[in-house]
Motif scaffolding. Structure first.
Motif, PDB file in Angstrom:
ATOM      1  N   ALA A  41       0.831  -1.205   0.000  1.00  0.00           N
ATOM      2  CA  ALA A  41       0.000   0.000   0.000  1.00  0.00           C
ATOM      3  C   ALA A  41       0.864   1.253   0.000  1.00  0.00           C
ATOM      4  O   ALA A  41       0.528   2.242  -0.656  1.00  0.00           O
ATOM      5  CB  ALA A  41      -0.929  -0.006   1.209  1.00  0.00           C
ATOM      6  N   LEU A  42       1.972   1.207   0.704  1.00  0.00           N
ATOM      7  CA  LEU A  42       2.873   2.353   0.713  1.00  0.00           C
ATOM      8  C   LEU A  42       3.457   2.587  -0.679  1.00  0.00           C
ATOM      9  O   LEU A  42       3.466   3.717  -1.176  1.00  0.00           O
ATOM     10  CB  LEU A  42       3.986   2.131   1.728  1.00  0.00           C
ATOM     11  N   ALA A  43       3.895   1.520  -1.319  1.00  0.00           N
ATOM     12  CA  ALA A  43       4.435   1.656  -2.674  1.00  0.00           C
ATOM     13  C   ALA A  43       3.361   2.120  -3.654  1.00  0.00           C
ATOM     14  O   ALA A  43       3.588   3.021  -4.469  1.00  0.00           O
ATOM     15  CB  ALA A  43       5.034   0.326  -3.135  1.00  0.00           C
ATOM     16  N   GLY A  44       2.189   1.516  -3.576  1.00  0.00           N
ATOM     17  CA  GLY A  44       1.099   1.905  -4.475  1.00  0.00           C
ATOM     18  C   GLY A  44       0.635   3.328  -4.261  1.00  0.00           C
ATOM     19  O   GLY A  44       0.336   4.054  -5.215  1.00  0.00           O
ATOM     20  N   GLY A  45       0.586   3.746  -2.999  1.00  0.00           N
ATOM     21  CA  GLY A  45       0.179   5.116  -2.703  1.00  0.00           C
ATOM     22  C   GLY A  45       1.180   6.130  -3.194  1.00  0.00           C
ATOM     23  O   GLY A  45       0.806   7.183  -3.736  1.00  0.00           O
ATOM     24  N   LEU A  46       2.449   5.824  -3.029  1.00  0.00           N
ATOM     25  CA  LEU A  46       3.469   6.767  -3.481  1.00  0.00           C
ATOM     26  C   LEU A  46       3.546   6.844  -5.009  1.00  0.00           C
ATOM     27  O   LEU A  46       3.761   7.923  -5.569  1.00  0.00           O
ATOM     28  CB  LEU A  46       4.821   6.397  -2.879  1.00  0.00           C
ATOM     29  N   ILE A  47       3.350   5.719  -5.671  1.00  0.00           N
ATOM     30  CA  ILE A  47       3.323   5.735  -7.139  1.00  0.00           C
ATOM     31  C   ILE A  47       2.103   6.504  -7.640  1.00  0.00           C
ATOM     32  O   ILE A  47       2.197   7.328  -8.555  1.00  0.00           O
ATOM     33  CB  ILE A  47       3.353   4.302  -7.695  1.00  0.00           C
ATOM     34  N   THR A  48       0.951   6.261  -7.020  1.00  0.00           N
ATOM     35  CA  THR A  48      -0.259   6.982  -7.411  1.00  0.00           C
ATOM     36  C   THR A  48      -0.116   8.474  -7.121  1.00  0.00           C
ATOM     37  O   THR A  48      -0.562   9.315  -7.913  1.00  0.00           O
ATOM     38  CB  THR A  48      -1.479   6.413  -6.669  1.00  0.00           C
ATOM     39  N   ARG A  49       0.533   8.804  -6.018  1.00  0.00           N
ATOM     40  CA  ARG A  49       0.761  10.212  -5.682  1.00  0.00           C
ATOM     41  C   ARG A  49       1.666  10.879  -6.709  1.00  0.00           C
ATOM     42  O   ARG A  49       1.472  12.047  -7.053  1.00  0.00           O
ATOM     43  CB  ARG A  49       1.384  10.307  -4.293  1.00  0.00           C
ATOM     44  N   GLU A  58      -7.913  11.561  -1.705  1.00  0.00           N
ATOM     45  CA  GLU A  58      -9.096  10.806  -2.130  1.00  0.00           C
ATOM     46  C   GLU A  58      -8.840  10.005  -3.404  1.00  0.00           C
ATOM     47  O   GLU A  58      -9.564   9.055  -3.699  1.00  0.00           O
ATOM     48  CB  GLU A  58     -10.300  11.726  -2.326  1.00  0.00           C
ATOM     49  N   ALA A  59      -7.816  10.341  -4.149  1.00  0.00           N
ATOM     50  CA  ALA A  59      -7.462   9.582  -5.350  1.00  0.00           C
ATOM     51  C   ALA A  59      -6.328   8.597  -5.086  1.00  0.00           C
ATOM     52  O   ALA A  59      -6.284   7.525  -5.686  1.00  0.00           O
ATOM     53  CB  ALA A  59      -7.064  10.531  -6.471  1.00  0.00           C
ATOM     54  N   THR A  60      -5.418   8.955  -4.187  1.00  0.00           N
ATOM     55  CA  THR A  60      -4.261   8.090  -3.953  1.00  0.00           C
ATOM     56  C   THR A  60      -4.559   6.948  -2.998  1.00  0.00           C
ATOM     57  O   THR A  60      -3.952   5.889  -3.099  1.00  0.00           O
ATOM     58  CB  THR A  60      -3.070   8.902  -3.417  1.00  0.00           C
ATOM     59  N   LEU A  61      -5.491   7.134  -2.073  1.00  0.00           N
ATOM     60  CA  LEU A  61      -5.821   6.068  -1.121  1.00  0.00           C
ATOM     61  C   LEU A  61      -6.427   4.846  -1.812  1.00  0.00           C
ATOM     62  O   LEU A  61      -6.030   3.717  -1.505  1.00  0.00           O
ATOM     63  CB  LEU A  61      -6.741   6.618  -0.035  1.00  0.00           C
ATOM     64  N   PRO A  62      -7.364   4.997  -2.763  1.00  0.00           N
ATOM     65  CA  PRO A  62      -7.830   3.812  -3.492  1.00  0.00           C
ATOM     66  C   PRO A  62      -6.737   3.157  -4.334  1.00  0.00           C
ATOM     67  O   PRO A  62      -6.721   1.935  -4.488  1.00  0.00           O
ATOM     68  CB  PRO A  62      -8.943   4.354  -4.395  1.00  0.00           C
ATOM     69  N   GLY A  63      -5.813   3.942  -4.846  1.00  0.00           N
ATOM     70  CA  GLY A  63      -4.689   3.363  -5.579  1.00  0.00           C
ATOM     71  C   GLY A  63      -3.816   2.514  -4.670  1.00  0.00           C
ATOM     72  O   GLY A  63      -3.358   1.437  -5.052  1.00  0.00           O
ATOM     73  N   ALA A  64      -3.582   2.997  -3.465  1.00  0.00           N
ATOM     74  CA  ALA A  64      -2.804   2.233  -2.483  1.00  0.00           C
ATOM     75  C   ALA A  64      -3.519   0.947  -2.111  1.00  0.00           C
ATOM     76  O   ALA A  64      -2.901  -0.119  -2.003  1.00  0.00           O
ATOM     77  CB  ALA A  64      -2.565   3.090  -1.244  1.00  0.00           C
ATOM     78  N   LEU A  65      -4.821   1.020  -1.918  1.00  0.00           N
ATOM     79  CA  LEU A  65      -5.604  -0.167  -1.563  1.00  0.00           C
ATOM     80  C   LEU A  65      -5.620  -1.183  -2.696  1.00  0.00           C
ATOM     81  O   LEU A  65      -5.526  -2.391  -2.460  1.00  0.00           O
ATOM     82  CB  LEU A  65      -7.031   0.246  -1.191  1.00  0.00           C
ATOM     83  N   ALA A  66      -5.702  -0.719  -3.925  1.00  0.00           N
ATOM     84  CA  ALA A  66      -5.714  -1.630  -5.076  1.00  0.00           C
ATOM     85  C   ALA A  66      -4.398  -2.386  -5.206  1.00  0.00           C
ATOM     86  O   ALA A  66      -4.386  -3.596  -5.453  1.00  0.00           O
ATOM     87  CB  ALA A  66      -6.007  -0.847  -6.356  1.00  0.00           C
ATOM     88  N   VAL A  67      -3.284  -1.700  -5.021  1.00  0.00           N
ATOM     89  CA  VAL A  67      -1.982  -2.371  -5.114  1.00  0.00           C
ATOM     90  C   VAL A  67      -1.811  -3.353  -3.968  1.00  0.00           C
ATOM     91  O   VAL A  67      -1.318  -4.468  -4.154  1.00  0.00           O
ATOM     92  CB  VAL A  67      -0.841  -1.330  -5.148  1.00  0.00           C
ATOM     93  N   ALA A  68      -2.245  -2.974  -2.766  1.00  0.00           N
ATOM     94  CA  ALA A  68      -2.149  -3.881  -1.623  1.00  0.00           C
ATOM     95  C   ALA A  68      -2.992  -5.134  -1.847  1.00  0.00           C
ATOM     96  O   ALA A  68      -2.543  -6.257  -1.579  1.00  0.00           O
ATOM     97  CB  ALA A  68      -2.588  -3.169  -0.353  1.00  0.00           C
ATOM     98  N   ALA A  69      -4.209  -4.961  -2.342  1.00  0.00           N
ATOM     99  CA  ALA A  69      -5.070  -6.119  -2.598  1.00  0.00           C
ATOM    100  C   ALA A  69      -4.490  -7.010  -3.685  1.00  0.00           C
ATOM    101  O   ALA A  69      -4.548  -8.245  -3.588  1.00  0.00           O
ATOM    102  CB  ALA A  69      -6.468  -5.646  -2.998  1.00  0.00           C
ATOM    103  N   ALA A  70      -3.915  -6.411  -4.709  1.00  0.00           N
ATOM    104  CA  ALA A  70      -3.329  -7.206  -5.793  1.00  0.00           C
ATOM    105  C   ALA A  70      -2.144  -8.024  -5.300  1.00  0.00           C
ATOM    106  O   ALA A  70      -2.023  -9.219  -5.613  1.00  0.00           O
ATOM    107  CB  ALA A  70      -2.901  -6.286  -6.936  1.00  0.00           C
ATOM    108  N   LEU A  71      -1.264  -7.428  -4.509  1.00  0.00           N
ATOM    109  CA  LEU A  71      -0.104  -8.168  -4.030  1.00  0.00           C
ATOM    110  C   LEU A  71      -0.479  -9.177  -2.952  1.00  0.00           C
ATOM    111  O   LEU A  71       0.134 -10.242  -2.857  1.00  0.00           O
ATOM    112  CB  LEU A  71       0.967  -7.208  -3.526  1.00  0.00           C
ATOM    113  N   LEU A  72      -1.487  -8.888  -2.142  1.00  0.00           N
ATOM    114  CA  LEU A  72      -1.947  -9.873  -1.158  1.00  0.00           C
ATOM    115  C   LEU A  72      -2.585 -11.072  -1.849  1.00  0.00           C
ATOM    116  O   LEU A  72      -2.477 -12.196  -1.364  1.00  0.00           O
ATOM    117  CB  LEU A  72      -2.936  -9.232  -0.184  1.00  0.00           C
ATOM    118  N   SER A  73      -3.230 -10.849  -2.980  1.00  0.00           N
ATOM    119  CA  SER A  73      -3.843 -11.965  -3.694  1.00  0.00           C
ATOM    120  C   SER A  73      -2.794 -12.918  -4.250  1.00  0.00           C
ATOM    121  O   SER A  73      -3.060 -14.098  -4.455  1.00  0.00           O
ATOM    122  CB  SER A  73      -4.745 -11.463  -4.816  1.00  0.00           C
ATOM    123  N   LEU A  74      -1.590 -12.415  -4.497  1.00  0.00           N
ATOM    124  CA  LEU A  74      -0.516 -13.293  -4.969  1.00  0.00           C
ATOM    125  C   LEU A  74      -0.033 -14.246  -3.889  1.00  0.00           C
ATOM    126  O   LEU A  74       0.573 -15.270  -4.194  1.00  0.00           O
ATOM    127  CB  LEU A  74       0.658 -12.453  -5.480  1.00  0.00           C
TER     128      LEU A  74
END
Length: 89
Positions: A41-49, A58-74
């Protein structure tokens, strides 16, 4: 900037805890899972930022959540049930 990074890490930790609660057999609570959520989530949030710009939490927090969910699914293991619904030995 620092409070945004903390918000991303807390979001990732919440995603990891939710994943271990919703899928306890496929994703056990382990240090790997608990570290992957906030880190992703930290990496995804910083990339989205970097893409969206500063001041758009409000735009970067969903990006962080999406990256976290994608990597957790792996990290999820296959289900222990076969395709016919029978439990494997």
């Amino acid at each position: 900037m620092w409070w945004e990074a903390v918000a991303y890490a807390v979001t990732g930790l919440a995603a990891a805890l939710a994943a271990t609660r919703l899928l306890p057999r496929r994703l056990p609570r382990s240090p790997l899972v608990m570290g992957t959520g906030p880190g992703a989530a930290l990496a995804g949030g910083l990339i989205t930022r970097a893409i969206v710009g500063t001041g758009h939490l409000e735009a970067t927090l969903p990006g962080a959540l999406a990256v976290a969910a994608a990597l957790l699914s792996l990290l999820a293991r296959p289900d222990t049930r076969s395709s016919w619904g029978l439990v494997k030995d």
